[in-house]
Design a protein around this motif. Structure first.
Motif, PDB file in Angstrom:
ATOM      1  N   LEU A  50       0.827  -1.207   0.000  1.00 31.39           N
ATOM      2  CA  LEU A  50       0.000   0.000   0.000  1.00 31.39           C
ATOM      3  C   LEU A  50       0.860   1.254   0.000  1.00 31.39           C
ATOM      4  CD1 LEU A  50      -2.934   1.081   0.243  1.00 31.39           C
ATOM      5  CD2 LEU A  50      -2.606   1.081   2.718  1.00 31.39           C
ATOM      6  N   ILE A  51       1.880   1.287   0.847  1.00 32.66           N
ATOM      7  CA  ILE A  51       2.737   2.467   0.945  1.00 32.66           C
ATOM      8  C   ILE A  51       3.536   2.674  -0.343  1.00 32.66           C
ATOM      9  CG2 ILE A  51       4.750   3.432   2.149  1.00 32.66           C
ATOM     10  CD1 ILE A  51       3.640   2.036   4.705  1.00 32.66           C
ATOM     11  N   SER A  52       3.959   1.588  -0.960  1.00 34.91           N
ATOM     12  CA  SER A  52       4.752   1.714  -2.192  1.00 34.91           C
ATOM     13  C   SER A  52       3.908   2.144  -3.392  1.00 34.91           C
ATOM     14  CB  SER A  52       5.461   0.390  -2.504  1.00 34.91           C
ATOM     15  OG  SER A  52       4.514  -0.633  -2.746  1.00 34.91           O
ATOM     16  N   HIS A  53       2.599   1.829  -3.389  1.00 38.16           N
ATOM     17  CA  HIS A  53       1.759   2.108  -4.561  1.00 38.16           C
ATOM     18  C   HIS A  53       0.858   3.332  -4.388  1.00 38.16           C
ATOM     19  CE1 HIS A  53       3.007  -1.936  -5.731  1.00 38.16           C
ATOM     20  NE2 HIS A  53       2.570  -1.666  -6.925  1.00 38.16           N
ATOM     21  N   GLU A  54       0.627   3.768  -3.162  1.00 38.52           N
ATOM     22  CA  GLU A  54      -0.247   4.918  -2.937  1.00 38.52           C
ATOM     23  C   GLU A  54       0.594   6.182  -2.810  1.00 38.52           C
ATOM     24  OE1 GLU A  54      -2.917   7.152  -3.171  1.00 38.52           O
ATOM     25  OE2 GLU A  54      -3.753   5.127  -2.972  1.00 38.52           O
ATOM     26  N   GLU A 304      -7.942   4.830   4.659  1.00 39.58           N
ATOM     27  CA  GLU A 304      -8.452   5.298   3.377  1.00 39.58           C
ATOM     28  C   GLU A 304      -7.732   4.623   2.210  1.00 39.58           C
ATOM     29  OE1 GLU A 304      -8.096   9.538   3.570  1.00 39.58           O
ATOM     30  OE2 GLU A 304     -10.082   9.774   4.465  1.00 39.58           O
ATOM     31  N   GLY A 305      -6.421   4.369   2.406  1.00 39.79           N
ATOM     32  CA  GLY A 305      -5.678   3.667   1.360  1.00 39.79           C
ATOM     33  C   GLY A 305      -6.181   2.252   1.155  1.00 39.79           C
ATOM     34  N   VAL A 306      -6.517   1.561   2.252  1.00 42.92           N
ATOM     35  CA  VAL A 306      -7.056   0.203   2.150  1.00 42.92           C
ATOM     36  C   VAL A 306      -8.405   0.208   1.449  1.00 42.92           C
ATOM     37  CG1 VAL A 306      -7.911  -1.772   3.483  1.00 42.92           C
ATOM     38  CG2 VAL A 306      -5.792  -0.624   4.173  1.00 42.92           C
ATOM     39  N   ILE A 307      -9.261   1.179   1.827  1.00 46.61           N
ATOM     40  CA  ILE A 307     -10.582   1.265   1.202  1.00 46.61           C
ATOM     41  C   ILE A 307     -10.453   1.554  -0.289  1.00 46.61           C
ATOM     42  CG2 ILE A 307     -12.742   2.574   1.148  1.00 46.61           C
ATOM     43  CD1 ILE A 307     -12.391   3.036   4.156  1.00 46.61           C
ATOM     44  N   LYS A 308      -9.547   2.455  -0.643  1.00 49.14           N
ATOM     45  CA  LYS A 308      -9.351   2.764  -2.059  1.00 49.14           C
ATOM     46  C   LYS A 308      -8.843   1.554  -2.823  1.00 49.14           C
ATOM     47  CE  LYS A 308      -6.885   5.771  -5.264  1.00 49.14           C
ATOM     48  NZ  LYS A 308      -5.879   6.841  -5.445  1.00 49.14           N
ATOM     49  N   PHE A 309      -7.937   0.797  -2.182  1.00 47.91           N
ATOM     50  CA  PHE A 309      -7.404  -0.408  -2.840  1.00 47.91           C
ATOM     51  C   PHE A 309      -8.511  -1.422  -3.086  1.00 47.91           C
ATOM     52  CE2 PHE A 309      -5.709  -4.742  -2.342  1.00 47.91           C
ATOM     53  CZ  PHE A 309      -4.837  -4.787  -3.409  1.00 47.91           C
TER      54      PHE A 309
END
Length: 321
Positions: A50-54, A304-309
């Motif tokens: 998540l951190i690498s792609h967001e 929010e990053g998890v939800i977006k993913f």
């Protein structure tokens, strides 16, 4: 001592006995450890991805979190699969060199975890005390150098563990009452004088632990003074909330570590040996399991990053600086 005699006192392999006294319940004990390992592996790998792609998470705080996740998943992977093989398949033998390698990585990565938590405390200090200079102080180059310096510190301090342990003669047998190759557990199998091992191990534990904790304590003292000087209650709450996840990670990591450290040295026979071993395993698996959960629950940007993913373009990622 001749070379032949010296080599004859070096076993080809060790036998890890698991948790002595609880052999009948090994399978049941393995179930929660297996479940925790799955959570740790999925959670930490998910955080790294998540951190690498967001793009919104490409900030120093999250770079350090990704480093912590990588350290955590590597740490528990060095011990838990081997422990499960002991519990499930009775595969207790481990090659002498593999044992030394496992010992090195276990101690190096635990030191690395402490070091990363220290770096994260410095990150929060700069973010709260010097917010306008945050981006200029913690550049990608500085972050990379800080991470590499922490890694190098631990490698240089832990390498002597393997050298000191390898030189010992092993004429009492090759049975280790543990689930993995811990420095002192291996040294105590020796029939030689391992006093140097004990002293050096204590020095390294104090050097890494005390220095990191002192740095964390100073950072949070400065943070507390800076936050209390803010006139707005909302500003104070927002500043403190950015530290909540990190403070939880510190507690999760250091409490079992201190328990293991002090009970081994001052607990004597008052605490059963199998309790020592269980806590030593929890010390390695609990932080990797809990850290992704804590950061996922406490950090809005991660949620929010998890939800977006999961939802893709249906969810708009909102990031508040």
């Amino acid at each position: 001592m001749s070379g032949d005699n010296s080599s004859s006192l070096t076993p080809g392999f060790f036998v890890l006995n698991g948790i002595p006294g609880l052999e009948a319940t090994h399978v049941w004990i393995s179930l929660p450890f297996c479940f925790m390992y799955i959570i740790a592996a999925v959670g930490n790998c998910g955080l790294i991805y998540l951190i690498s792609h967001e793009e919104a998470l490409h900030r120093p705080m999250y770079y350090f979190l990704a480093l912590l996740s990588f350290t955590d998943v590597t740490l528990c992977t060095t011990t838990v699969p081997n422990m499960l093989c002991i519990f499930w398949f009775n595969l207790k033998e481990i090659d002498f060199r593999a044992c030394l390698a496992q010992m090195f990585f276990v101690h190096m990565l635990t030191g690395m975890e402490s070091g990363v938590l220290m770096l994260m405390a410095l990150d929060r200090f700069v973010a709260i005390c010097y917010p306008l200079r945050y981006a200029s102080i913690l550049t990608n180059t500085v972050i990379a150098k800080a991470g590499f310096a922490t890694f190098l510190r631990n490698v240089m301090l832990i390498i002597p563990f393997t050298v000191l342990t390898k030189r010992l003669p092993y004429c009492r047998g090759n049975f280790i009452s543990h689930t993995y190759c811990d420095h002192m557990s291996v040294a105590k199998v020796s029939c030689g004088n391992f006093k140097v091992n004990a002293i050096y191990g204590l020095m390294v534990a104090l050097l890494i632990g005390v220095s990191d904790i002192c740095c964390i304590s100073v950072s949070y003292t400065m943070i507390l003074l800076a936050v209390m000087s803010l006139s707005s209650a909302d500003a104070r709450h927002k500043a403190f909330s950015t530290c909540t996840s990190h403070m939880c990670a510190i507690v999760i990591t250091y409490v079992p570590a201190f328990f293991t450290f002090f009970t081994h040295r001052f607990g004597g026979d008052s605490i059963p040996h199998h309790i020592h071993i269980i806590v030593a395993n929890l010390y390695l698996i609990l932080p990797p399991t809990m850290n992704p959960i804590v950061y996922g629950v406490k950090t809005k940007q991660i949620r929010e990053g998890v939800i977006k993913f999961l939802l893709g373009d249906k969810f708009s990622f909102t990031y508040n600086k």
